[in-house]
Motif scaffolding. Structure first.
Motif, PDB file in Angstrom:
ATOM      1  N   TYR A 120      -4.195   8.445  -2.314  1.00  0.00           N
ATOM      2  CA  TYR A 120      -3.300   7.161  -2.337  1.00  0.00           C
ATOM      3  C   TYR A 120      -1.976   8.062  -1.655  1.00  0.00           C
ATOM      4  O   TYR A 120      -1.832   9.269  -1.669  1.00  0.00           O
ATOM      5  N   ASP A 121      -0.944   7.050  -1.205  1.00  0.00           N
ATOM      6  CA  ASP A 121       0.240   7.688  -0.667  1.00  0.00           C
ATOM      7  C   ASP A 121       1.596   6.877  -0.853  1.00  0.00           C
ATOM      8  O   ASP A 121       2.574   7.203   0.000  1.00  0.00           O
ATOM      9  N   ASN A 122       1.206   5.764  -1.482  1.00  0.00           N
ATOM     10  CA  ASN A 122       2.457   4.792  -1.755  1.00  0.00           C
ATOM     11  C   ASN A 122       2.409   4.099  -2.894  1.00  0.00           C
ATOM     12  O   ASN A 122       1.236   4.239  -3.623  1.00  0.00           O
ATOM     13  N   TYR A 123       3.637   3.591  -3.170  1.00  0.00           N
ATOM     14  CA  TYR A 123       3.643   2.727  -4.451  1.00  0.00           C
ATOM     15  C   TYR A 123       2.670   1.175  -4.419  1.00  0.00           C
ATOM     16  O   TYR A 123       2.415   1.081  -5.634  1.00  0.00           O
ATOM     17  N   GLU A 124       2.410   0.770  -3.470  1.00  0.00           N
ATOM     18  CA  GLU A 124       1.744  -0.428  -3.623  1.00  0.00           C
ATOM     19  C   GLU A 124       0.344  -0.099  -3.835  1.00  0.00           C
ATOM     20  O   GLU A 124      -0.454  -0.934  -4.655  1.00  0.00           O
ATOM     21  N   GLU A 125      -0.115   0.993  -3.445  1.00  0.00           N
ATOM     22  CA  GLU A 125      -1.556   1.694  -3.658  1.00  0.00           C
ATOM     23  C   GLU A 125      -1.579   1.925  -5.059  1.00  0.00           C
ATOM     24  O   GLU A 125      -2.818   1.689  -5.617  1.00  0.00           O
ATOM     25  N   ILE A 126      -0.500   2.392  -5.729  1.00  0.00           N
ATOM     26  CA  ILE A 126      -0.789   2.498  -6.998  1.00  0.00           C
ATOM     27  C   ILE A 126      -0.834   1.396  -8.013  1.00  0.00           C
ATOM     28  O   ILE A 126      -1.865   1.303  -8.717  1.00  0.00           O
ATOM     29  N   LYS A 127      -0.206   0.395  -7.572  1.00  0.00           N
ATOM     30  CA  LYS A 127      -0.459  -0.977  -8.301  1.00  0.00           C
ATOM     31  C   LYS A 127      -1.865  -1.231  -8.073  1.00  0.00           C
ATOM     32  O   LYS A 127      -2.424  -1.933  -8.986  1.00  0.00           O
TER      33      LYS A 127
END
Ligand SMILES: Cc1ncc(COP(=O)(O)O)c(C=O)c1O
Length: 380
Positions: A120-127
């Motif tokens: 992953y590489d961003n906050y949206e992906e964490i969600k």
């Protein structure tokens, strides 16, 4: 070894356009990678050539796999589906990385049951991961210099170094486990300093994460980019490997597991294309050959991979600079504007290209109704 005589015979037997894969060469490439980088676990990047027979050869050789879509995952899964549940689970954890930083929700939902390692590489992906694949392990893809690579990836992928540890802590706060870092120095990287810079950057981020209280990282994925020997300007792989080994030894303690995702290096030299001359014309004084394979097919790398492939004739004779065009009715279908080929080739004569195993047949289309080249596997 595949020689000209065998290529010609295979084309006569199977017709053209033909794509030939030498499985001995696949095995040689894999064992060369292992020999020179003994600390690095090789995850073959399936996208480079997803032919199931190629995946099978690497599977049997003991390779691990980088997949970047569910169809690629399923190609690998086919070889492990009959393992007992526990063994299969352990195999997936140890030997598959889903290395596409942006994943569809449906993909995450399907992946969750396999508890894979994903990037992953961003906050949206964490969600998204938290919601749909909470059982996955994470590797943060970081942005590293891609200077001088044939295919740059760093404008599309990778967290900036300044936000990397924030992204690790955010995933941790969401209850996910970040196992380590990943990077890609750009495909066909002949600038070996990219690896040196990336390893240094990754080591600094390991330290920063630790300083800020995150101590669960135990792996580093050094990506792909290992160059295929397309021409003499590419320095030997052993030189690059020596540099990487030195930096790994200097920067990463033995308990950090090191993985890599070689694609091109593993398959490029194992692929050959044989095509037939369909037409011949002289345009503005320049000799043009029209062949039955082109950029919508095996030579797709000319467009998508920024790669130039040389064409050679089986016949000898005085040569001149020629254009070589593909078979479709589109003016984009230009294989080369400058190939040194015999002037007196006839319709029906064959041409061949070497080192065309990566990012070639894998991105063939059916454009204009022309089918992808037939594939023949040798030394399977
Ligand atoms: C995430 C990732 N890993 C590995 C690869 C394979 O790279 P290479 O063929 O340069 O080894 C790619 C290629 O685009 C990639 O995007």
């Amino acid at each position: 070894m595949i020689n000209r005589r065998l290529l010609k015979k295979l084309a006569e037997q199977n017709g053209t356009p033909l794509f030939v894969v030498d499985h001995d060469q696949l095995r040689r490439n894999y064992s060369q990678f292992k020999r020179y980088l003994p600390r690095v676990q090789a995850y073959y990047a399936v996208k480079a050539n997803s032919d199931p027979a190629i995946v099978k050869t690497f599977y049997e050789a003991g390779a691990s796999f980088d997949v970047a879509s569910m169809p690629e995952f399923r190609i690998v899964y086919e070889y492990i589906k009959d393992m007992p549940d526990k063994e299969r689970q352990a195999w997936i954890w140890d030997k598959i990385i889903y290395a596409n930083p942006t994943k569809a929700e449906a993909t995450l939902q399907e992946l969750n049951q396999y508890k894979p390692l994903v990037t992953y590489d961003n906050y949206e992906e964490i969600k998204k991961i938290k919601r749909h694949a909470p059982l996955a392990g994470l590797a943060l893809r970081i942005k590293v210099p891609n200077t001088g690579a044939m295919v740059e990836l760093s404008s599309k992928f990778g967290a900036a170094p300044g936000e990397a540890v924030d992204l690790i802590l955010a995933a941790d706060k969401a209850g996910l486990v970040v196992e380590g870092l990943s990077f890609h120095v750009g495909s066909q990287t002949t600038n070996f300093q990219n690896y040196v810079a990336a390893l240094e950057l990754a080591a600094n981020l390991f330290k920063e994460a630790k300083d800020r209280g995150y101590t669960k990282m135990n792996l580093l994925d050094i990506g792909g980019g290992f160059p295929a020997p397309y021409d003499d300007s590419v320095k030997p792989f052993r030189n690059l490997a020596a540099l990487i080994n030195r930096e790994l030894g200097r920067l990463f303690p033995k308990n950090i597991q090191i993985l890599a995702e070689p694609g091109r290096f593993m398959v490029a030299t194992a692929g050959y294309a044989v095509s037939k001359i369909l037409g011949k014309a002289v345009r503005d004084g320049k000799l043009c050959y029209y062949i039955d394979d082109g950029v919508y097919h095996t030579f797709s790398g000319v467009i998508f991979d920024h790669c130039h492939y040389h064409l050679k004739a089986f016949k000898r004779g005085p040569t001149q600079i020629c254009s070589v065009f593909g078979p479709t009715c589109d003016a984009l279908d230009v294989v080369s504007m400058a190939e040194q080929l015999p002037s007196d080739l006839k319709l029906g004569d064959l041409l061949y290209s070497e080192n065309i195993g990566a990012y070639s047949h894998a991105s063939s289309t059916w454009f204009n109704g022309f089918a992808p080249a037939k594939v023949v596997h040798v030394n399977q």
